[in-house]
Design a protein around this motif. Structure first.
Motif, short mmCIF file in Angstrom:
data_model
loop_
_atom_site.label_atom_id
_atom_site.label_comp_id
_atom_site.label_asym_id
_atom_site.label_seq_id
_atom_site.Cartn_x
_atom_site.Cartn_y
_atom_site.Cartn_z
N GLY A 182 -13.11 -19.66 2.76
CA GLY A 182 -12.73 -18.29 3.08
C GLY A 182 -13.98 -17.51 3.44
O GLY A 182 -14.96 -17.53 2.71
N THR A 183 -13.96 -16.81 4.57
CA THR A 183 -15.14 -16.02 4.95
C THR A 183 -15.18 -14.73 4.12
O THR A 183 -14.28 -14.47 3.32
CB THR A 183 -15.08 -15.66 6.44
OG1 THR A 183 -13.87 -14.91 6.66
CG2 THR A 183 -15.09 -16.91 7.31
N TYR A 261 -14.96 -11.15 8.10
CA TYR A 261 -15.92 -11.81 8.98
C TYR A 261 -15.29 -13.04 9.61
O TYR A 261 -14.56 -13.78 8.95
CB TYR A 261 -17.16 -12.28 8.18
CG TYR A 261 -18.14 -11.19 7.82
CD1 TYR A 261 -17.97 -9.87 8.21
CD2 TYR A 261 -19.29 -11.51 7.08
CE1 TYR A 261 -18.89 -8.89 7.87
CE2 TYR A 261 -20.22 -10.55 6.74
CZ TYR A 261 -20.02 -9.23 7.13
OH TYR A 261 -20.92 -8.29 6.77
N HIS A 262 -15.59 -13.23 10.90
CA HIS A 262 -15.26 -14.51 11.51
C HIS A 262 -16.26 -15.55 11.02
O HIS A 262 -17.27 -15.22 10.41
CB HIS A 262 -15.32 -14.39 13.04
CG HIS A 262 -14.16 -13.62 13.62
ND1 HIS A 262 -14.04 -13.36 14.94
CD2 HIS A 262 -13.08 -13.06 13.01
CE1 HIS A 262 -12.91 -12.69 15.16
NE2 HIS A 262 -12.32 -12.48 14.01
N ARG A 263 -15.97 -16.82 11.29
CA ARG A 263 -16.85 -17.88 10.76
C ARG A 263 -18.29 -17.74 11.26
O ARG A 263 -19.23 -17.87 10.50
CB ARG A 263 -16.29 -19.27 11.10
CG ARG A 263 -17.14 -20.43 10.63
CD ARG A 263 -17.43 -20.42 9.13
NE ARG A 263 -16.23 -20.44 8.33
CZ ARG A 263 -16.23 -20.39 7.00
NH1 ARG A 263 -17.37 -20.31 6.33
NH2 ARG A 263 -15.08 -20.39 6.33
N THR A 667 -21.07 -22.57 13.74
CA THR A 667 -19.63 -22.82 13.80
C THR A 667 -19.34 -24.09 13.00
O THR A 667 -20.24 -24.89 12.73
CB THR A 667 -19.12 -23.09 15.24
OG1 THR A 667 -19.59 -24.39 15.65
CG2 THR A 667 -19.60 -22.05 16.22
N PHE A 668 -18.07 -24.28 12.63
CA PHE A 668 -17.70 -25.51 11.92
C PHE A 668 -17.67 -26.71 12.88
O PHE A 668 -17.58 -27.84 12.44
CB PHE A 668 -16.34 -25.35 11.25
CG PHE A 668 -16.41 -24.74 9.88
CD1 PHE A 668 -17.63 -24.37 9.33
CD2 PHE A 668 -15.27 -24.56 9.12
CE1 PHE A 668 -17.70 -23.81 8.06
CE2 PHE A 668 -15.32 -24.01 7.85
CZ PHE A 668 -16.54 -23.63 7.32
#
Lengths: 743, 169
Positions: A182-183, A261-263, A667-668
């Motif tokens: 979770g961000t 927040y986005h990732r 990024t992931f």
């Protein structure tokens, strides 16, 4: 019923693997994470961030952002009504950058708008003119320029002592990210009287509240921070990030404001594990006994202080590992650079040095022609010994020898290299079974439990009685580890009742539980719960001149003298603030009693490697861990298995790659996290020894799994390949291209 | 654009922007926040749902592409309050910690067990390779799915595998 035959044993007490009470809402999709919060009339926040790692802000034009329909506020440094600074240890970090930005992604402006898309568009529309400055991105150069957060010097014993067998090494640890799933997310709700309620991802709500108050020049009673559901933490949520921004926007607009927040933003929005460079020299006698250890440890703290001073201290205090040595010199530097700020991550400084000292121990074993476990056994620290670095006498159980013996006795349980199952490289099918080489490696670790160096470390908990049973009230954060289980178990066993549950309350309703970090909540909040429940039971029994309490009420012999409902009506409760044994700051030579307790762990890794392609498959990581007393064995196993996988991640894949201060893989897709196909099998032995000050002798268990799993995996890769591998994560090119060394 | 679809057995009609992702439609328009977002790059699998019985990462699909489809999210699994065997397995076998990845993991497991009644451990692992978990190390997730598979076959689930591992020194 007013008679009974005897006291029943309490269901769901300590020692049982009780099922987590928050499981059902989490499994049904009904658990409220910070991301899921919604209130009518709320606005969305977004952040304008610096595209430069170091620059002077020439001007900020918020006009274009404000001109967008639906935008309610665009705030900069000039709009902050207080000092505008925050920081866990030193308030050196601007809430919004003023004259200068010091790292890539530093917040410069914040926006509140009707919806998330509009907020993000407005954040991009803020026009900031920068004059780029040369970023300082090399920690050694920072050291040379005296750009440091802290220097450490440890000198213990005869500095002239010399051994007959000497090994030297240089080691590096890359920047790991906690990457909780979770961000960062939160919601701030203005109370209409100049105050605000904050619901945001956190590991430590009281220190969030304090930083909001101080940064914005508010009075403490104006800010309430509430524990909320979070998707993991691992250290990333110890520092504030969006918290002060949310409160500022909510107070300015008079509307609730939410931010998620986005990732990619999460990678810049929280602190990381400190990258480290370490120079080591071990000297031993011909029997393998350590005579002297010298180390220089350089960690890159990035642009702001966060917890760098404490991480560096930990790295230095545990620089020798769980081994005896009476001549030690350690020098540490926490550098200040224009790299992303670093702070807490599971293991907190102990991780970095463990990779170095365990690599050194293996090299020493090799130089001596000795079995690596035998070398460790000969030097194993035990209760009553002095920690090699600080000289502190260890007065709680320290089963280092037991960890070694347990590991040595565990069967290997693996088939032939390259046979069956998945090969290194997985579904790429690039590896041929006949090229696969098997390796086995060992590593041990030691770490402090709780906060150190004289910090007033405490936790408050309240136990009260309700129609539903006993309630434990706390502000301690459940990050997933199972605090909601263990505090209830402690309350059940101590009170003697089978119904107990944990309820989170905000900062105005209870004092601090301290941080959910440093493996400390089982001991600290558990200690407070234990003591509160013990006193409450004792007071009730004394009041009724009774001899037992259970779910039905208070008993004198076979007679129920007060029913549970009567106790509830009378409002019985007990609040306790629990402190661990006092610690002290170091003297000028880094000597003293800096730590309240310690935990040790050991890991044995088995890997298959394709040396030509540099591909690694980690088959097994078995472990023995010092847990004091296993209050919930299955929760401990969960910590062990998850912690080991984070250690495997650091060993072979996880690294934030920086290019002149910029993160290149936020990024992931590019920051690789272990998937289930990367997860090794794990057998775990929990070693219980009585004597720690934690409730029922329990120790913290969260961090040790992550610490020595990394060097164990690298030792196994070295065993398979004969390569030196002085850096983690070990990349394919490190294996495929590095020269083989004579061993 | 107007779309009509079935979500957890309920007929839904909505007017959505063409750019709206299915995950945002579920979370924001439908209030089904059990479907989580972890990465926005279709890597973590926290947003996994069933679309016409197939597992889909709902951040990889526009809401308009779901027009006419039948969607199942984690909220639609329990039957009259009775947990789905996969949900039960995750609870009984400690298959979650923070729980953020859990809905996506559960939906991937449900998708697998619809296709295979008796998956091997290897098949289970490959079925959830697109779902990241940062807490558990995945072992108990495999045990949870084995538990569910047994339950769904009408068999007694295998016992938990942790009791014998502790030693006291």
């Amino acid at each position: 019923m007013t008679t009974r035959t005897g006291r029943r044993s309490v269901q769901g007490g300590i020692g049982e693997s009780t099922i987590r009470p928050d499981g059902v809402p989490k499994l049904r999709g009904e658990f409220m994470y910070a991301q899921d919060m919604h209130v009518e009339g709320m606005l969305w926040g977004a952040t304008t961030r610096s595209p430069h790692p170091h620059a002077r802000i020439v001007s900020i034009d918020v006009g274009p952002a404000l001109a967008i329909g639906g935008v309610h506020a665009v705030l900069t440094h000039d709009d902050i009504p207080g000092p505008g600074l925050f920081g866990l240890e030193h308030p050196d970090q601007p809430v919004l950058a003023g004259d200068v930005v010091r790292y890539w992604g530093e917040p410069v402006a914040i926006v509140a708008a009707e919806d998330e898309d509009t907020a993000r568009r407005a954040a991009e529309a803020v026009v900031v003119e920068y004059e780029e400055l040369e970023p300082l991105v090399d920690a050694e150069e920072a050291d040379a320029r005296d750009e440091v957060f802290r220097r450490m010097k440890i000198r213990r014993g005869d500095q002239e002592a010399r051994g007959s067998v000497v090994v030297e090494g240089y080691y590096e640890v890359g920047m790991q990210d906690q990457a909780p799933l979770g961000t960062e997310a939160g919601l701030a709700v203005p109370d209409g009287n100049g105050g605000v309620d904050l619901y945001a991802t956190s590991q430590f709500v009281h220190v969030d509240q304090q930083q909001v108050v101080e940064a914005l020049g508010l009075r403490p009673e104006q800010v309430r921070a509430h524990p909320v559901g979070i998707g993991g933490a691992f250290g990333a949520r110890e520092d504030v990030n969006l918290h002060i921004h949310l409160c500022l926007l909510a107070l300015y607009t008079g509307r609730p404001v939410k931010m998620v927040y986005h990732r990619g933003e999460s990678f810049t929005g929280h602190v990381h594990r400190h990258p480290a460079r370490m120079w080591y020299r071990h000297e031993a006698d011909e029997n393998g006994r350590l005579v002297r250890v010298e180390a220089k440890i350089l960690v890159d703290g990035g642009a702001y202080a966060s917890t760098t001073a404490a991480v560096l201290a930990n790295a230095c205090y545990f620089a020798v590992g769980p081994y005896k040595c009476d001549s030690v010199a350690v020098d540490g530097v926490g550098a200040r650079t224009n790299n992303p700020p670093c702070g807490a991550m599971r293991g907190f400084g102990a991780v970095q040095v463990c990779f170095a000292y365990e690599s050194q121990m293996d090299r020493l074993a090799s130089a001596l022609g000795m079995d690596p476990l035998e070398l460790r056994r000969r030097n194993a620290l035990a209760t009553g010994d002095r920690l090699a670095t600080t000289g502190q006498v260890i007065d709680t159980p320290l089963p280092v020898v037991e960890v070694i013996d347990s590991l040595a006795a565990m069967p290997l349980l693996v088939d032939e290299p390259g046979s069956g199952g998945d090969l290194p490289g997985g579904s790429g099918l690039t590896t041929e079974p006949r090229h696969v080489r098997r390796g086995v490696g060992y590593a041990l670790s030691i770490k402090n439990l709780g906060f150190s160096e004289g910090f007033d470390d405490y936790a408050q908990a309240r136990v009260r009685l309700s129609p539903e049973g006993a309630i434990v009230e706390t502000a301690a954060i459940e990050v997933g580890q199972g605090l909601v289980n263990v505090l209830a178990q402690i309350a059940r066993t101590t009170l003697g009742v089978s119904r107990a549950e944990v309820r989170h309350v905000d900062t105005s309703r209870i004092d601090s539980a301290g941080s959910t970090s440093a493996s400390r909540q089982t001991q600290l909040s558990g200690g407070a719960t234990h003591e509160a429940a013990r006193r409450l039971r004792q007071r009730i029994l004394e009041h009724y001149r009774a001899d037992d309490l259970d779910d039905e009420g208070v008993w004198r012999g076979d007679t129920l003298v007060a029913a549970w409902d009567d106790l509830v009506r009378d409002g019985w409760e007990e609040t306790v603030t629990f402190r661990h044994p006092p610690t002290e700051p170091p003297d000028e030579n880094g000597q003293g009693k800096m730590h309240a307790d310690f935990a040790v762990a050991g890991h044995r890794a088995v890997v298959d490697v394709d040396p030509e392609l540099g591909l690694v498959r980690v088959l097994r990581v078995d472990t023995a861990q010092d847990v004091g007393k296993a209050l919930n064995p299955e929760s401990i196993r969960g910590q062990i298995e998850g912690g080991i996988l984070q250690g495997v991640g650091l060993a072979v894949m996880e690294e934030l790659v920086l290019d002149r201060g910029r993160i290149r893989n936020a990024t992931f897709t590019d920051y690789l996290l272990p998937t289930i196909l990367d997860a090794p099998d794990v057998e775990a032995i929990l070693i219980e020894q009585e004597g720690s000050w934690g409730p029922f002798g329990a120790k913290g268990v969260g961090e040790p799994p992550t610490i020595s799993s990394t060097p164990a995996v690298v030792a196994a890769i070295r065993d398979a390949t004969g390569k030196e591998l002085n850096r983690v994560p070990v990349r394919p090119q490190d294996i495929a291209l590095e020269e083989e060394v004579a061993r | 654009m107007k779309i009509s679809l079935t979500i957890n057995g309920r007929e839904v009609s909505a007017d959505v922007e063409p750019r709206t992702l299915l995950v945002h439609f579920l979370r924001e328009d439908q209030g089904l926040t059990g479907t989580h977002i972890g990465c926005e790059t279709s890597y973590c699998g926290a947003c996994t749902v069933l679309v016409d019985g197939k597992t889909v990462k709902s951040c990889t699909m526009f809401a308009v592409q779901a027009d006419g489809a039948s969607i199942t999210t984690v909220e639609g699994l329990a039957d009259n309050g009775q947990l789905h065997p996969v949900q039960e397995g995750f609870w009984e076998r400690h298959g979650l910690q923070c729980g953020y990845c859990t809905p996506g993991m559960i939906m991937s497991a449900v998708g697998l067990l619809q296709e295979k009644q008796s998956p091997s451990e290897d098949e289970i692992r490959h079925a959830i390779e697109g779902n990241l978990c940062r807490c558990t190390g995945y072992h108990n997730i495999v045990r949870a799915i084995e538990y569910a598979a047994a339950k769904m076959r009408g068999e007694e689930p295998p016992p938990p595998d942790w009791e014998e591992e502790e030693v006291s020194v």
